[in-house]
Design an enzyme around this catalytic site. Structure first.
Site, PDB file in Angstrom:
ATOM      1  N   TYR A 102       0.681  -1.010   0.008  1.00  0.00           N
ATOM      2  CA  TYR A 102      -0.013   0.106  -0.057  1.00  0.00           C
ATOM      3  C   TYR A 102       0.638   0.763  -0.051  1.00  0.00           C
ATOM      4  O   TYR A 102       0.437   1.760  -0.745  1.00  0.00           O
ATOM      5  CB  TYR A 102      -0.626  -0.044   0.850  1.00  0.00           C
ATOM      6  CG  TYR A 102      -1.999   0.942   1.091  1.00  0.00           C
ATOM      7  CD1 TYR A 102      -3.058   1.038   0.645  1.00  0.00           C
ATOM      8  CD2 TYR A 102      -1.284   2.569   1.603  1.00  0.00           C
ATOM      9  CE1 TYR A 102      -3.908   2.175   0.684  1.00  0.00           C
ATOM     10  CE2 TYR A 102      -2.485   2.769   2.058  1.00  0.00           C
ATOM     11  CZ  TYR A 102      -3.615   3.277   1.096  1.00  0.00           C
ATOM     12  OH  TYR A 102      -4.670   4.460   1.337  1.00  0.00           O
ATOM     13  N   LYS A 106       1.045   4.217  -3.535  1.00  0.00           N
ATOM     14  CA  LYS A 106       0.495   5.523  -2.766  1.00  0.00           C
ATOM     15  C   LYS A 106       2.061   6.074  -3.592  1.00  0.00           C
ATOM     16  O   LYS A 106       2.181   7.555  -3.847  1.00  0.00           O
ATOM     17  CB  LYS A 106       0.543   5.787  -1.372  1.00  0.00           C
ATOM     18  CG  LYS A 106      -0.995   5.079  -1.146  1.00  0.00           C
ATOM     19  CD  LYS A 106      -2.010   5.427  -2.122  1.00  0.00           C
ATOM     20  CE  LYS A 106      -3.588   5.483  -1.547  1.00  0.00           C
ATOM     21  NZ  LYS A 106      -4.681   5.776  -2.743  1.00  0.00           N
TER      22      LYS A 106
END
Length: 210
Positions: free
Chosen positions: A122, A126
């Protein structure tokens, strides 16, 4: 001013649209959604689009500022590949077309700990998105890096549990910097930074007061 929003059906995006509609500085609020949008307003224009075929509606991405707050969880997406499509590909394609259409200001909701070198999927995703959008030709890029978000009536068990734990720690003076952030505060800060006269081309916001 005319603003553009993706992720308007999520908690942050919905609060953002509400605040934009109440802000006299914006004469038109354009949202791009996959399904019907529950708000109605004279300033609001809703486009139902297919995010998998962004070229079909790329010509509609024209305005003064674009806000990107689209996102999902791994559980909701069902796989890392599907989460990548929503959190990275959809947002990058929106940003790319906004850049090609000369939208001067772009505001991205990223995440605390975003880093393209991270071993966590994650955080790496990002971070890679931040880097990719940074390479586009926006006059101003605002990157919001919130931690845990406090969403009204959240049905995400993990979020509710984490919020309760952080609130407990906060009450004894621990982990104050990780205090759950209401989405209304994040949305307000997005507008504030989009409209600010800061001279830096890239503005990164990682601290919030609420």
């Amino acid at each position: 001013m005319k603003c553009l929003v993706i992720g308007a059906t999520g908690a942050t995006g919905y609060s953002l649209v509400q605040q934009l509609l109440e802000d006299d500085r914006f004469s038109e609020v354009v949202v791009f959604v996959r399904s019907e949008f529950p708000l109605e307003n004279d300033k609001l224009k809703v486009h139902q689009v297919d995010f998998n075929n962004h070229d079909e509606w790329a010509n509609l991405i024209q305005g003064d500022v674009a806000f990107s707050c689209l996102g999902t969880t791994l559980k909701q997406a069902g796989s890392k590949e599907k989460q990548w499509k929503v959190d990275y590909e959809y947002q990058y394609n929106f940003a790319k077309n906004a850049s090609l259409n000369k939208v001067p200001v772009f505001v991205l909701v990223s995440a605390q700990g975003a880093n393209s070198d991270s071993k966590m999927f994650y955080s790496r995703m990002k971070g890679e998105l931040e880097n990719a959008i940074d390479k586009l030709s926006f006059e101003k890029l605002v990157i919001m890096k919130p931690g845990l978000l406090k969403r009204p009536d959240s049905d995400r068990f993990g979020e509710r549990l984490a919020e309760k734990m952080l609130n407990a720690f906060n009450s004894i003076g621990v982990f104050k910097s990780y205090k759950p952030l209401p989405v209304q505060v994040l949305a307000s800060k997005m507008i504030e930074k989009a409209m600010s006269s800061e001279e830096d081309r890239i503005v990164v916001v990682s601290e919030f007061q609420n």
